[in-house]
Motif scaffolding. Structure first.
Motif, PDB file in Angstrom:
ATOM      1  N   GLY A   1       0.823  -1.199   0.000  1.00 10.88           N
ATOM      2  CA  GLY A   1       0.000   0.000   0.000  1.00 10.88           C
ATOM      3  C   GLY A   1       0.861   1.253   0.000  1.00 10.88           C
ATOM      4  O   GLY A   1       2.025   1.224  -0.396  1.00 10.88           O
ATOM      5  N   ASN A   2       0.273   2.349   0.459  1.00  9.98           N
ATOM      6  CA  ASN A   2       0.959   3.636   0.444  1.00  9.98           C
ATOM      7  C   ASN A   2       1.185   4.178   1.846  1.00  9.98           C
ATOM      8  O   ASN A   2       1.071   5.367   2.090  1.00  9.98           O
ATOM      9  N   GLY A   3       1.513   3.263   2.775  1.00  9.42           N
ATOM     10  CA  GLY A   3       1.662   3.670   4.170  1.00  9.42           C
ATOM     11  C   GLY A   3       3.094   3.908   4.584  1.00  9.42           C
ATOM     12  O   GLY A   3       3.373   3.988   5.788  1.00  9.42           O
TER      13      GLY A   3
ATOM     14  N   GLN B   1      -4.113   6.434 -11.406  1.00 11.24           N
ATOM     15  CA  GLN B   1      -2.971   6.860 -10.592  1.00 11.24           C
ATOM     16  C   GLN B   1      -1.998   5.678 -10.542  1.00 11.24           C
ATOM     17  O   GLN B   1      -2.203   4.720  -9.795  1.00 11.24           O
TER      18      GLN B   1
ATOM     19  N   VAL C   1       5.521  10.736  -3.118  1.00 13.70           N
ATOM     20  CA  VAL C   1       4.360  10.946  -2.242  1.00 13.70           C
ATOM     21  C   VAL C   1       4.748  10.687  -0.789  1.00 13.70           C
ATOM     22  O   VAL C   1       5.376   9.678  -0.488  1.00 13.70           O
TER      23      VAL C   1
ATOM     24  N   PRO D   1       6.206  11.865   3.253  1.00 14.48           N
ATOM     25  CA  PRO D   1       7.475  12.386   3.754  1.00 14.48           C
ATOM     26  C   PRO D   1       8.655  11.484   3.405  1.00 14.48           C
ATOM     27  O   PRO D   1       8.503  10.290   3.170  1.00 14.48           O
TER      28      PRO D   1
ATOM     29  N   LYS E   1     -10.332   7.292  -6.038  1.00 14.63           N
ATOM     30  CA  LYS E   1      -8.989   6.721  -6.204  1.00 14.63           C
ATOM     31  C   LYS E   1      -8.330   7.129  -7.512  1.00 14.63           C
ATOM     32  O   LYS E   1      -7.104   7.006  -7.652  1.00 14.63           O
TER      33      LYS E   1
ATOM     34  N   MET F   1      -8.563  10.202  -8.642  1.00 12.21           N
ATOM     35  CA  MET F   1      -8.475  11.662  -8.642  1.00 12.21           C
ATOM     36  C   MET F   1      -7.227  12.220  -7.970  1.00 12.21           C
ATOM     37  O   MET F   1      -6.954  13.425  -8.089  1.00 12.21           O
ATOM     38  N   GLY F   2      -6.482  11.389  -7.261  1.00  9.70           N
ATOM     39  CA  GLY F   2      -5.280  11.898  -6.616  1.00  9.70           C
ATOM     40  C   GLY F   2      -4.757  10.927  -5.584  1.00  9.70           C
ATOM     41  O   GLY F   2      -5.404   9.916  -5.289  1.00  9.70           O
ATOM     42  N   LEU F   3      -3.590  11.242  -5.043  1.00 13.99           N
ATOM     43  CA  LEU F   3      -2.995  10.369  -4.035  1.00 13.99           C
ATOM     44  C   LEU F   3      -2.074  11.191  -3.142  1.00 13.99           C
ATOM     45  O   LEU F   3      -1.155  11.847  -3.622  1.00 13.99           O
ATOM     46  N   GLU F   4      -2.371  11.171  -1.835  1.00 11.42           N
ATOM     47  CA  GLU F   4      -1.501  11.813  -0.855  1.00 11.42           C
ATOM     48  C   GLU F   4      -1.348  10.880   0.334  1.00 11.42           C
ATOM     49  O   GLU F   4      -2.251  10.088   0.623  1.00 11.42           O
ATOM     50  N   THR F   5      -0.227  10.991   1.011  1.00  8.13           N
ATOM     51  CA  THR F   5       0.031  10.182   2.201  1.00  8.13           C
ATOM     52  C   THR F   5       0.501  11.107   3.318  1.00  8.13           C
ATOM     53  O   THR F   5       1.455  11.857   3.129  1.00  8.13           O
TER      54      THR F   5
ATOM     55  N   PRO G   1       1.366  11.206   7.508  1.00  5.55           N
ATOM     56  CA  PRO G   1       1.455  10.713   8.890  1.00  5.55           C
ATOM     57  C   PRO G   1       0.868  11.763   9.834  1.00  5.55           C
ATOM     58  O   PRO G   1       1.099  12.963   9.641  1.00  5.55           O
TER      59      PRO G   1
ATOM     60  N   VAL H   1      -0.539   6.607   9.569  1.00  6.44           N
ATOM     61  CA  VAL H   1      -0.311   7.123   8.218  1.00  6.44           C
ATOM     62  C   VAL H   1      -1.591   6.955   7.405  1.00  6.44           C
ATOM     63  O   VAL H   1      -2.105   5.835   7.283  1.00  6.44           O
TER      64      VAL H   1
ATOM     65  N   THR I   1      -3.668   7.510   3.744  1.00  5.67           N
ATOM     66  CA  THR I   1      -3.527   7.712   2.304  1.00  5.67           C
ATOM     67  C   THR I   1      -4.901   7.908   1.695  1.00  5.67           C
ATOM     68  O   THR I   1      -5.830   7.134   1.978  1.00  5.67           O
TER      69      THR I   1
ATOM     70  N   GLU J   1      -6.768   4.319   3.075  1.00  7.01           N
ATOM     71  CA  GLU J   1      -5.747   3.443   3.673  1.00  7.01           C
ATOM     72  C   GLU J   1      -5.295   4.021   5.007  1.00  7.01           C
ATOM     73  O   GLU J   1      -5.165   5.236   5.151  1.00  7.01           O
TER      74      GLU J   1
ATOM     75  N   ASN K   1      -2.030   3.186   7.629  1.00  5.93           N
ATOM     76  CA  ASN K   1      -0.800   2.391   7.776  1.00  5.93           C
ATOM     77  C   ASN K   1      -0.607   1.402   6.623  1.00  5.93           C
ATOM     78  O   ASN K   1      -0.173   0.268   6.826  1.00  5.93           O
ATOM     79  N   GLY K   2      -0.992   1.833   5.434  1.00  4.35           N
ATOM     80  CA  GLY K   2      -0.672   1.046   4.242  1.00  4.35           C
ATOM     81  C   GLY K   2      -1.642  -0.047   3.881  1.00  4.35           C
ATOM     82  O   GLY K   2      -1.419  -0.769   2.906  1.00  4.35           O
ATOM     83  N   VAL K   3      -2.708  -0.186   4.646  1.00  3.81           N
ATOM     84  CA  VAL K   3      -3.718  -1.196   4.293  1.00  3.81           C
ATOM     85  C   VAL K   3      -5.095  -0.520   4.285  1.00  3.81           C
ATOM     86  O   VAL K   3      -5.279   0.541   4.885  1.00  3.81           O
TER      87      VAL K   3
ATOM     88  N   LEU L   1       8.585  13.131  10.392  1.00  6.76           N
ATOM     89  CA  LEU L   1       7.559  12.711   9.424  1.00  6.76           C
ATOM     90  C   LEU L   1       6.591  13.845   9.086  1.00  6.76           C
ATOM     91  O   LEU L   1       5.531  13.605   8.528  1.00  6.76           O
TER      92      LEU L   1
END
Lengths: 418, 418
Positions: free
Chosen positions: A88-90, A324, A355, A357, B137, B139-143, B145, B176, B178, B235, B237-239, B359
């Motif tokens: 994923g993206n974590g 994406q 994407v 930090p 999903k 339209m964009g992606l940011e992550t 913390p 985190v 996303t 998401e 923590n990545g899941v 972070l």
């Protein structure tokens, strides 16, 4: 067979039976030519009628039963891979998704009953000491996010099917280690003795009787300068290190391939020579096609610059239109400077956006490129470039063991969007 | 009672029974004076002979059965706290340790069966739209913390025992997220309508029949400018976000207290006024002692600067001598500039070292101070200062609900070293 049972087997049974019981571990030791022998022995033993038949899809082994079975591919009891579509993206890989690769069966879980009592011998320094984990915890504290990767990650893309686990991309994760700085520890012990050019870590796995320890033990040497960022770590992702990942104490050498991150570390020695253990001298070498592994060949040490796409994938469908494109990239010893993505099988490239930090040069970066993809089949590629200008090569470097694969072409994905 | 059973109860039973079934949730809504009423009703209903008696130590509820029972304090089925001694140095709190605080019983887990089909209505923008998670999903992606913290964290230190869960430090974690940037999403929909000064999120919990929805629904407003760093996140923590933490879709407003991070978000509206839902108008207000909560009082919005020591603790013993005093610090809206530690109950202070990568301003920092502590009893304190110079106060700000406690004295720990 549980970890505990294996341990019992290793101590009470003879050599042949032990080899059979840990067939998975030995078959995937990646010891080059030496590995073929162990593999054949293990297969032969496994096909003996008195021994249990391995199921086609093995279950999670007891020492890793807490892993997310839906997120991993279980190659064997000692080799478990993260599914490409599970990334994923974590930023940090959750422990339950993280790959496992044990060179020997894990020690008994009883070593975790009193973690603080674990001892390590520090040698090749002016004031050598045996230190308990309890003592180490009073000596310092550092936290380092780091890509942990098996040097065989990407072996599955080699068309000649090298011996060893056919990992594709999932023998890697980005995890956070906490422990004491090896550099500071060594300073507090008076520094290293003169001429000690290597830092040698020895694993605390229980070795079977009747075998030459050097032929089986996990002991690896890296250049002594690697101590600068190395840790003796007791936490992974904020919790005490699980047995499957080397708890109670693991040597962490950021930027180096996984085999150098010694689990259950019981000895850290500064040495004049590289270890002569088989896993160092005749294993994990970049052997040219047709050659046997030997100490003159490069060892599997520093990681190289690498990236792969994690979405879309055949297993993670996207609709045609705006997509994406996501993935992961790392430099190994250096930070990633940029990542380029191609949606036309490498004809043209665009710079992706990083994407989230930056967790430091040893961590991976997430990347994304927004693209309009019409319905149909597309071959997507990524190419990472580190801060020194090193770029992923198009082609893999052929070698017997299938190590260090960072080929752009091998890591491409072809997806069909409807 | 499982989450599914609760859901069934909420739809098929009447008001009184539903209140009893979600006694824990309502009793800890923290609605100030209004809460007293619900609490009393719930207690009354819970003592009726036909209803199950709550065990003294409740088990993990079904929707959070995957939590690490050894790392948490289970206050009720909707309030689960991380133990102070479970916080490690991994920068990010593992999901299985992360606190849970649900204002209403979680929806049925069936809403996760097809996550991408979840829909959210975006209103108060020039081109309002209902968007599916599948569309978001693309339209964009940011992550990002971010410290996630219940505004009642630290309530347990109030001597007058305010109504609500007596959290000490464990209703907080750094996790985190996303998703898609709310700012970019709004831009793509033509921007907000004129005069819409608030961003209002509405949760998708199923509401019981027979109650005025406004009296029970989870709907909160924050200043519209908070959209700059806000996410609609899928998401954690990545899941994919677990049900217990608001999956499939959660509104994330970095730097704001947890109640503003709307779970199961089904509506995001830019509005001229704050929501008139009870949880906004008469709940989560900083009410002076003796007062009833009302909209004229400050709402629980931005987090304030805060820190606490995680080691040593009475539950995490250390030996006398050299000790690494460890803890966590965050600024809320701003980064932590420095953390000071006292080993003599506040008489003298030393600057601690920040450990691990930064972070970003919404994440917490780990700190450590090496100190020599002789055998005996020591009172340890920490004090964080943000980049604008705001420091943790010595004393808590008294208020009816027990919110926003960042008192240095309340968070001190007294340890005895042998």
């Amino acid at each position: 067979m549980s970890s505990k049972s294996k341990q019992d087997a290793a101590t009470s049974l003879g050599r042949r039976q032990w080899l059979a019981g840990s067939a998975g571990a030995l078959a995937t030791m990646g010891l080059g030519a030496a590995n073929g022998q162990a593999h054949a022995q293990a297969q032969s033993a496994a096909s003996a009628p008195a021994l249990p038949v391995a199921p086609a899809k093995p279950p999670l082994p007891a020492y890793a039963a807490w892993k997310d079975a839906g997120a991993v591919i279980i190659h064997s009891s000692s080799t478990i891979e993260t599914k490409r579509q599970a990334f994923g993206n974590g930023l940090i890989t959750p422990a339950e998704q993280l790959y496992v690769r044990n060179n020997l069966p894990a020690p008994s879980a009883s070593i975790l009953e009193n973690r603080d009592a674990w001892e390590i011998s520090i040698e090749g320094v002016k004031q050598p000491r045996v230190l308990s984990l309890r003592e180490l915890k009073t000596m310092g504290l550092e936290t380092t996010p780091m890509v942990l990767q098996c040097s065989g990650n990407g072996r599955g893309f080699f068309p000649n099917k090298p011996s060893g686990t056919p990992w594709t991309v999932g023998a890697a994760g980005c995890v956070v280690w906490t422990g004491v700085s090896v550099r500071q520890l060594v300073e507090s012990l008076g520094g290293t003795m003169a001429g000690m050019d290597f830092m040698t870590g020895t694993g605390g796995e229980l070795l079977p009787e009747g075998l030459d320890p050097k032929s089986i033990m996990v002991e690896r040497s890296v250049p002594a300068k690697a101590m600068a960022d190395a840790l003796l770590a007791w936490e992974m992702n904020g919790v005490p290190i699980p047995l499957a990942h080397g708890g109670p104490l693991r040597l962490i050498v950021p930027g180096y391939q996984g085999v150098n991150q010694i689990k259950y570390v019981k000895r850290l020695a500064f040495t004049a020579q590289e270890s002569d253990a088989k896993i160092m001298a005749h294993g994990y070498r970049i052997s040219p096609p047709g050659a046997k592994a030997d100490p003159s060949q490069p060892s599997v040490l520093e990681m190289n610059v690498k990236s792969w796409i994690t979405s879309p994938l055949p297993e993670r469908a996207a609709a045609a239109g705006q997509v994406q494109i996501q993935g992961l990239a790392f430099g190994g010893q250096r930070a990633v400077k940029r990542v380029e993505v191609s949606v036309d099988a490498g004809k043209t490239w665009k710079e992706a956006r990083l994407v989230g930090p930056d967790l430091g040069k040893y961590a991976w970066r997430q990347f994304v490129l927004a693209a309009k993809l019409p319905a149909g089949t597309h071959t997507l590629m990524s190419r990472a470039i580190d801060t020194a200008g090193n770029a992923q090569p198009e082609q893999r470097l052929e070698n017997v063991g299938g190590y260090n694969n960072n080929s752009v072409l091998d890591h491409a994905v072809t997806v069909t969007l409807a």
